[in-house]
Design an enzyme around this catalytic site. Sequence first.
Site, PDB file in Angstrom:
ATOM      1  N   GLY A 174      23.766 107.100 -20.092  1.00 15.58           N
ATOM      2  CA  GLY A 174      25.188 106.996 -20.390  1.00 15.58           C
ATOM      3  C   GLY A 174      25.925 108.286 -20.082  1.00 15.58           C
ATOM      4  O   GLY A 174      27.019 108.281 -19.512  1.00 15.58           O
ATOM      5  N   ARG A 199      23.460 114.158 -18.711  1.00 13.86           N
ATOM      6  CA  ARG A 199      22.039 113.839 -18.721  1.00 13.86           C
ATOM      7  C   ARG A 199      21.574 113.462 -17.322  1.00 13.86           C
ATOM      8  O   ARG A 199      20.451 113.772 -16.922  1.00 13.86           O
ATOM      9  CB  ARG A 199      21.716 112.722 -19.709  1.00 13.86           C
ATOM     10  CG  ARG A 199      20.201 112.550 -19.933  1.00 13.86           C
ATOM     11  CD  ARG A 199      19.894 111.418 -20.888  1.00 13.86           C
ATOM     12  NE  ARG A 199      20.579 111.626 -22.147  1.00 13.86           N
ATOM     13  CZ  ARG A 199      21.089 110.641 -22.876  1.00 13.86           C
ATOM     14  NH1 ARG A 199      20.991 109.400 -22.473  1.00 13.86           N
ATOM     15  NH2 ARG A 199      21.700 110.905 -24.008  1.00 13.86           N
ATOM     16  N   ARG A 230      18.434 101.673 -17.130  1.00 18.15           N
ATOM     17  CA  ARG A 230      19.194 102.452 -18.100  1.00 18.15           C
ATOM     18  C   ARG A 230      18.224 103.319 -18.887  1.00 18.15           C
ATOM     19  O   ARG A 230      17.180 102.846 -19.362  1.00 18.15           O
ATOM     20  CB  ARG A 230      19.964 101.526 -19.038  1.00 18.15           C
ATOM     21  CG  ARG A 230      20.490 102.226 -20.285  1.00 18.15           C
ATOM     22  CD  ARG A 230      21.568 101.455 -21.002  1.00 18.15           C
ATOM     23  NE  ARG A 230      21.665 101.807 -22.395  1.00 18.15           N
ATOM     24  CZ  ARG A 230      22.099 102.967 -22.886  1.00 18.15           C
ATOM     25  NH1 ARG A 230      22.471 103.935 -22.054  1.00 18.15           N
ATOM     26  NH2 ARG A 230      22.142 103.183 -24.184  1.00 18.15           N
ATOM     27  N   ILE A 231      18.539 104.602 -19.022  1.00 17.66           N
ATOM     28  CA  ILE A 231      17.751 105.534 -19.842  1.00 17.66           C
ATOM     29  C   ILE A 231      18.705 106.137 -20.867  1.00 17.66           C
ATOM     30  O   ILE A 231      19.462 107.050 -20.568  1.00 17.66           O
ATOM     31  CB  ILE A 231      17.041 106.603 -18.984  1.00 17.66           C
ATOM     32  CG1 ILE A 231      18.003 107.274 -17.976  1.00 17.66           C
ATOM     33  CG2 ILE A 231      15.879 105.991 -18.242  1.00 17.66           C
ATOM     34  CD1 ILE A 231      17.370 108.454 -17.237  1.00 17.66           C
ATOM     35  N   SER A 278      19.980 106.303 -25.395  1.00 22.19           N
ATOM     36  CA  SER A 278      19.602 106.567 -26.784  1.00 22.19           C
ATOM     37  C   SER A 278      19.868 105.320 -27.620  1.00 22.19           C
ATOM     38  O   SER A 278      20.656 104.455 -27.254  1.00 22.19           O
ATOM     39  CB  SER A 278      20.386 107.760 -27.335  1.00 22.19           C
ATOM     40  OG  SER A 278      21.777 107.509 -27.259  1.00 22.19           O
ATOM     41  N   MET A 322      24.705 100.219 -26.817  1.00 23.97           N
ATOM     42  CA  MET A 322      25.996  99.662 -26.419  1.00 23.97           C
ATOM     43  C   MET A 322      26.097  99.222 -24.956  1.00 23.97           C
ATOM     44  O   MET A 322      27.195  98.941 -24.496  1.00 23.97           O
ATOM     45  CB  MET A 322      27.112 100.674 -26.710  1.00 23.97           C
ATOM     46  CG  MET A 322      27.220 101.078 -28.162  1.00 23.97           C
ATOM     47  SD  MET A 322      28.619 102.188 -28.496  1.00 23.97           S
ATOM     48  CE  MET A 322      30.007 101.076 -28.274  1.00 23.97           C
ATOM     49  N   ASP A 374      18.410 108.521 -33.492  1.00 22.48           N
ATOM     50  CA  ASP A 374      18.760 108.520 -34.908  1.00 22.48           C
ATOM     51  C   ASP A 374      18.181 107.259 -35.533  1.00 22.48           C
ATOM     52  O   ASP A 374      17.779 106.339 -34.815  1.00 22.48           O
ATOM     53  CB  ASP A 374      20.277 108.604 -35.115  1.00 22.48           C
ATOM     54  CG  ASP A 374      21.019 107.467 -34.419  1.00 22.48           C
ATOM     55  OD1 ASP A 374      21.298 106.464 -35.084  1.00 22.48           O
ATOM     56  OD2 ASP A 374      21.310 107.593 -33.211  1.00 22.48           O
TER      57      ASP A 374
END
Length: 244
Positions: A28, A32, A95-96, A98, A189, A213
Amino acid sequence: MNQKKLLVPTPHIDALQGDFAPTVLMPGDPLRAKFVAENFLEDVRQVTGVRNMLGFTGTYRGKSLSVMGSGMGMPSISIYAHELFSLYGVESIMRIGSTGGLQDRVQMNDVIIAMGASTCSNVNRHRFMGGDFAAIADYCLLETSVQKARELGIRHHVGNIVSGDLFYDPRGMELFRQYRKMNILGVEMEAAALYGVAAELGKRALCLLTVSDHIFTGESLDSEARQNSFTDMIKLSLETAIAV
């Protein structure tokens, strides 16, 4: 000027035809993407930077690979994935990202391999003529990533996640308790939309997530760690990409 316009197909991506590899890793956060490019790829060049949504192409163990940010949320990843698939010849997007963990067995920094992506969004109902589309990963990418995770000794979980439209959802813990009851591993998301775009266009997609988290324990990584860590997930995505 006119010739350049012909070579730049969209207002969102200013790369030229041929700039992207067949496989794109998609975090996202564009920073990154830069971190992955600078620390894991060789012969790297930046190929796009519209709205600071950075994209790079290089090689990993001799194979051409690209990495590009998607932004936050299903509308954003839908735009970039659609254009990469339909206009730049991209065949696979991983997709990588969180995720917030929901199950007790899901611990901080574990990797979730998203077999499916449930959603409260209508994004795939629009694609599926009002029906409930089952947003699932490409099986070849999924199977390969699980094999590679075992080979690399990466602690991982395979199963269902949920992609939400709202980061600050007013339903709060009541919603998360229901997800937990339904054995959802984590919440994020973007994945459901990515899987929908891939299905619509006959392409391949997979979502790999690092637990940054935990909804029920309150544990959380800071923003710097989210941007610059997630090494297990990145290595897993790279090894998966060159194996398929």
